[in-house]
Design an enzyme around this catalytic site. Structure first.
Site, PDB file in Angstrom:
ATOM      1  N   ASP A 126      36.592  33.933  35.979  1.00  0.00           N
ATOM      2  CA  ASP A 126      36.111  35.145  36.631  1.00  0.00           C
ATOM      3  C   ASP A 126      34.680  34.910  37.117  1.00  0.00           C
ATOM      4  O   ASP A 126      33.868  34.332  36.388  1.00  0.00           O
ATOM      5  CB  ASP A 126      36.157  36.317  35.651  1.00  0.00           C
ATOM      6  CG  ASP A 126      35.994  37.655  36.327  1.00  0.00           C
ATOM      7  OD1 ASP A 126      34.908  37.908  36.888  1.00  0.00           O
ATOM      8  OD2 ASP A 126      36.944  38.452  36.316  1.00  0.00           O
ATOM      9  N   GLN A 158      41.105  48.909  38.525  1.00  0.00           N
ATOM     10  CA  GLN A 158      41.559  47.788  39.359  1.00  0.00           C
ATOM     11  C   GLN A 158      40.758  47.775  40.654  1.00  0.00           C
ATOM     12  O   GLN A 158      40.698  48.773  41.367  1.00  0.00           O
ATOM     13  CB  GLN A 158      43.055  47.906  39.659  1.00  0.00           C
ATOM     14  CG  GLN A 158      43.611  46.718  40.398  1.00  0.00           C
ATOM     15  CD  GLN A 158      45.116  46.798  40.617  1.00  0.00           C
ATOM     16  OE1 GLN A 158      45.774  47.773  40.283  1.00  0.00           O
ATOM     17  NE2 GLN A 158      45.663  45.736  41.195  1.00  0.00           N
ATOM     18  N   SER A 159      40.138  46.632  40.949  1.00  0.00           N
ATOM     19  CA  SER A 159      39.343  46.530  42.173  1.00  0.00           C
ATOM     20  C   SER A 159      39.935  45.538  43.173  1.00  0.00           C
ATOM     21  O   SER A 159      39.628  45.608  44.355  1.00  0.00           O
ATOM     22  CB  SER A 159      37.895  46.153  41.849  1.00  0.00           C
ATOM     23  OG  SER A 159      37.847  44.926  41.164  1.00  0.00           O
ATOM     24  N   HIS A 217      46.708  40.948  38.298  1.00  0.00           N
ATOM     25  CA  HIS A 217      45.988  39.909  37.584  1.00  0.00           C
ATOM     26  C   HIS A 217      45.775  40.314  36.135  1.00  0.00           C
ATOM     27  O   HIS A 217      45.672  41.491  35.809  1.00  0.00           O
ATOM     28  CB  HIS A 217      44.655  39.560  38.254  1.00  0.00           C
ATOM     29  CG  HIS A 217      43.731  40.717  38.473  1.00  0.00           C
ATOM     30  ND1 HIS A 217      43.936  41.684  39.426  1.00  0.00           N
ATOM     31  CD2 HIS A 217      42.567  41.041  37.863  1.00  0.00           C
ATOM     32  CE1 HIS A 217      42.944  42.556  39.400  1.00  0.00           C
ATOM     33  NE2 HIS A 217      42.103  42.184  38.450  1.00  0.00           N
ATOM     34  N   ILE A 218      45.728  39.304  35.300  1.00  0.00           N
ATOM     35  CA  ILE A 218      45.484  39.494  33.869  1.00  0.00           C
ATOM     36  C   ILE A 218      44.123  38.895  33.560  1.00  0.00           C
ATOM     37  O   ILE A 218      43.882  37.712  33.827  1.00  0.00           O
ATOM     38  CB  ILE A 218      46.562  38.802  33.018  1.00  0.00           C
ATOM     39  CG1 ILE A 218      47.949  39.360  33.338  1.00  0.00           C
ATOM     40  CG2 ILE A 218      46.244  38.943  31.529  1.00  0.00           C
ATOM     41  CD1 ILE A 218      49.079  38.550  32.728  1.00  0.00           C
ATOM     42  N   HIS A 219      43.239  39.715  33.007  1.00  0.00           N
ATOM     43  CA  HIS A 219      41.957  39.216  32.522  1.00  0.00           C
ATOM     44  C   HIS A 219      42.189  38.669  31.116  1.00  0.00           C
ATOM     45  O   HIS A 219      42.804  39.335  30.279  1.00  0.00           O
ATOM     46  CB  HIS A 219      40.929  40.349  32.402  1.00  0.00           C
ATOM     47  CG  HIS A 219      40.516  40.952  33.696  1.00  0.00           C
ATOM     48  ND1 HIS A 219      39.379  40.561  34.361  1.00  0.00           N
ATOM     49  CD2 HIS A 219      41.083  41.933  34.443  1.00  0.00           C
ATOM     50  CE1 HIS A 219      39.251  41.272  35.459  1.00  0.00           C
ATOM     51  NE2 HIS A 219      40.277  42.110  35.543  1.00  0.00           N
TER      52      HIS A 219
END
Length: 112
Positions: free
Chosen positions: A30, A92-93, A98-100
């Protein structure tokens, strides 16, 4: 689905620190980490958000979780948190599922 920063990363139009890749998924660090270890796992198939996944995506969704675990182990994590935001109101941006994966620090519950 419109093009996102993640689709550009998949196509290598934008650089990323890639940790893992296979035919179905990509994992990369990230750019705005919220923990000492913070990476994302994304499907190469464009799915806007989890609530738009279908039963056809069931195997892919399981695959993403296994990739998250595999890369977490590669990163030396034995404990980690997974976060998936679904919709702008949930944080969510980027509108590509997606998985953090966050680790290497303690977490409280509920998160702030």
């Amino acid at each position: 689905m419109s093009e996102t920063i993640f689709s550009k990363i998949i196509k290598r139009e934008i650089p990323a620190s890639i940790l893992y890749e296979d035919d179905l998924s990509l994992a990369f660090r990230d750019v705005n980490p919220q923990a000492p270890v913070h990476f994302l796992v994304i499907p190469k198939k464009p799915i806007v958000k989890l609530s738009e996944a279908t039963t056809e995506d069931q195997s892919l969704l399981g695959h993403l979780l296994l990739v998250a675990s595999k890369v977490a182990a590669q990163e030396g994590l034995t404990a980690f948190r997974l976060v998936t935001n679904n919709g702008a109101e949930a944080g969510q941006s980027v509108f590509h599922l997606h998985i953090h994966v966050l680790g290497d620090r303690s977490f409280a519950w509920p998160p702030g």
